[in-house]
Design an enzyme around this catalytic site. Structure first.
Site, mmCIF file in Angstrom:
data_model
loop_
_atom_site.group_PDB
_atom_site.id
_atom_site.type_symbol
_atom_site.label_atom_id
_atom_site.label_comp_id
_atom_site.label_asym_id
_atom_site.label_seq_id
_atom_site.Cartn_x
_atom_site.Cartn_y
_atom_site.Cartn_z
ATOM 1 N N HIS A 118 19.938 51.937 23.049
ATOM 2 C CA HIS A 118 18.517 52.057 23.379
ATOM 3 C C HIS A 118 18.322 52.667 24.763
ATOM 4 O O HIS A 118 17.505 53.579 24.959
ATOM 5 C CB HIS A 118 17.854 50.683 23.324
ATOM 6 C CG HIS A 118 16.462 50.674 23.858
ATOM 7 N ND1 HIS A 118 15.404 51.267 23.211
ATOM 8 C CD2 HIS A 118 15.952 50.148 24.996
ATOM 9 C CE1 HIS A 118 14.307 51.116 23.920
ATOM 10 N NE2 HIS A 118 14.606 50.450 25.014
ATOM 11 N N HIS A 121 16.129 56.164 26.516
ATOM 12 C CA HIS A 121 15.499 56.368 27.820
ATOM 13 C C HIS A 121 16.207 57.358 28.739
ATOM 14 O O HIS A 121 15.554 58.171 29.383
ATOM 15 C CB HIS A 121 15.330 55.026 28.527
ATOM 16 C CG HIS A 121 14.318 54.152 27.875
ATOM 17 N ND1 HIS A 121 12.967 54.406 27.910
ATOM 18 C CD2 HIS A 121 14.462 53.027 27.117
ATOM 19 C CE1 HIS A 121 12.312 53.478 27.221
ATOM 20 N NE2 HIS A 121 13.204 52.632 26.727
ATOM 21 N N GLU A 173 7.516 53.833 25.368
ATOM 22 C CA GLU A 173 8.379 53.102 24.424
ATOM 23 C C GLU A 173 8.135 53.518 22.977
ATOM 24 O O GLU A 173 9.076 53.737 22.235
ATOM 25 C CB GLU A 173 8.153 51.585 24.562
ATOM 26 C CG GLU A 173 8.826 50.971 25.771
ATOM 27 C CD GLU A 173 10.346 51.006 25.709
ATOM 28 O OE1 GLU A 173 10.916 51.256 24.634
ATOM 29 O OE2 GLU A 173 10.965 50.774 26.759
ATOM 30 N N SER A 199 15.585 55.639 19.706
ATOM 31 C CA SER A 199 16.902 55.001 19.680
ATOM 32 C C SER A 199 17.125 54.176 18.424
ATOM 33 O O SER A 199 18.140 53.501 18.293
ATOM 34 C CB SER A 199 17.079 54.102 20.914
ATOM 35 O OG SER A 199 16.055 53.119 20.965
#
Length: 309
Positions: A184, A189, A230, A249
């Site tokens: 993730h 990110h 997000e 992700s």
């Protein structure tokens, strides 16, 4: 995470995954009583929702958390000796995501992925990814043992630092995780932070978060962060495509994009929408383009915490 955040317990009106937020090595953060945003997630302390206490996965995760805990600011980033099984999990998820990203990730993310060029068949070390990221946009990575306070997470973003966990998700559920893990943090990110456009938004979000004056503003901020960096989406090439790290992700989240209720993006709309970080997202907000989303988010962040009562 720690790549933002980590995962706090679901709330009635703010917070799947989120950046993690690192913590002072040694002990989990105390509850955030500052009134500031709690952060979309984090990742510290005891085994998370997918890790049964005492299981082989939980023991391995706890071992890697102890490695992360050795970090001291300014020192070398801890090295983790990943196992063949962990390399296999990383490679399997990467294969699935590579194919999905071509179809469901926005163009800016795909270009950033080519620039950062994460390895496909082995788990990378934080140090190698951080070094390349710094060359691209000035951001750096630091390890987080697990969940940290939103205050610390956002403060790190304001300073050009993303706090990342170093453990991988449970191999029993490789394509969806209800909490942040290294996949993730890096695929979701760090790749985004390799884009100058997106890196600027992360830094602005970190700077703005500290201006929350009360719990209501903090909850509003969490919603905006969640439904943009997000779980943000845009319309490109006649399709809904993701730019948010939690979506990018997760193979399962990307496969389910067409099943979600997709609404037109506006800051007013997202601040009125609750969310649950422990479930796949049933509601998403799509802007007409990434440029439109970025313009709206920059405007919101510039004015956040400055409005008169």
């Amino acid at each position: 995470m720690a790549l933002g955040p980590s995962v706090p317990a679901p709330r009635a009106a703010p917070s799947e995954l989120a950046p993690s937020t690192p913590d002072v090595p040694g002990a989990p953060d105390e509850p955030d009583a500052s009134g500031g945003p709690s952060g979309p997630g984090g990742s510290e302390g005891p085994p998370g929702p997918g890790a049964a206490a005492g299981s082989a996965y939980a023991r391995r995760r706890e071992h890697i958390q102890r490695v992360s805990r050795t970090y001291r600011p300014g020192g070398p980033l801890p090295h983790v000796d990943y196992t063949p099984a962990e390399h296999a999990t990383w490679a399997a998820v990467h294969r699935a995501l590579d194919a999905l990203h071509e179809d469901r990730a926005c163009a800016e993310y795909r270009e950033a992925a080519r620039s950062l060029d994460l390895p496909r068949t082995r788990v990378p070390q934080l140090a190698e990814v951080s070094e390349r990221l710094t060359r691209l946009t000035g951001f750096r990575l630091e390890p987080a043992e697990g969940t940290v306070s939103g205050e610390r997470f956002y403060r790190a973003l304001a300073e050009g630092c993303f706090l990342s966990t170093q453990y991988l998700r449970d191999p029993a559920s490789p394509f969806y995780s209800p909490e942040p893990d290294l996949i993730h943090e890096l695929v979701g990110h760090a790749v985004s932070l390799a884009s100058p456009v997106l890196a600027d938004l992360y830094r602005r979000a970190g700077q703005a978060a500290g201006r929350a004056r009360d719990a209501a503003e903090a909850a509003e901020f969490d919603r905006v962060f969640w439904f943009t960096l997000e779980a943000g989406a845009v319309r490109e090439g006649g399709r809904v495509r993701a730019y948010g790290g939690a979506l990018l992700s997760s193979a399962d989240e990307l496969r389910a994009l067409d099943a979600a209720a997709v609404r037109d993006f506006s800051v007013a709309a997202v601040t009125a929408q609750d969310f649950d970080i422990t479930r796949r997202q049933p509601v998403l907000f799509a802007a007409g383009s990434l440029a439109q989303a970025a313009e709206a988010l920059r405007g919101y962040l510039a004015g956040f915490g400055t409005r008169r009562s």
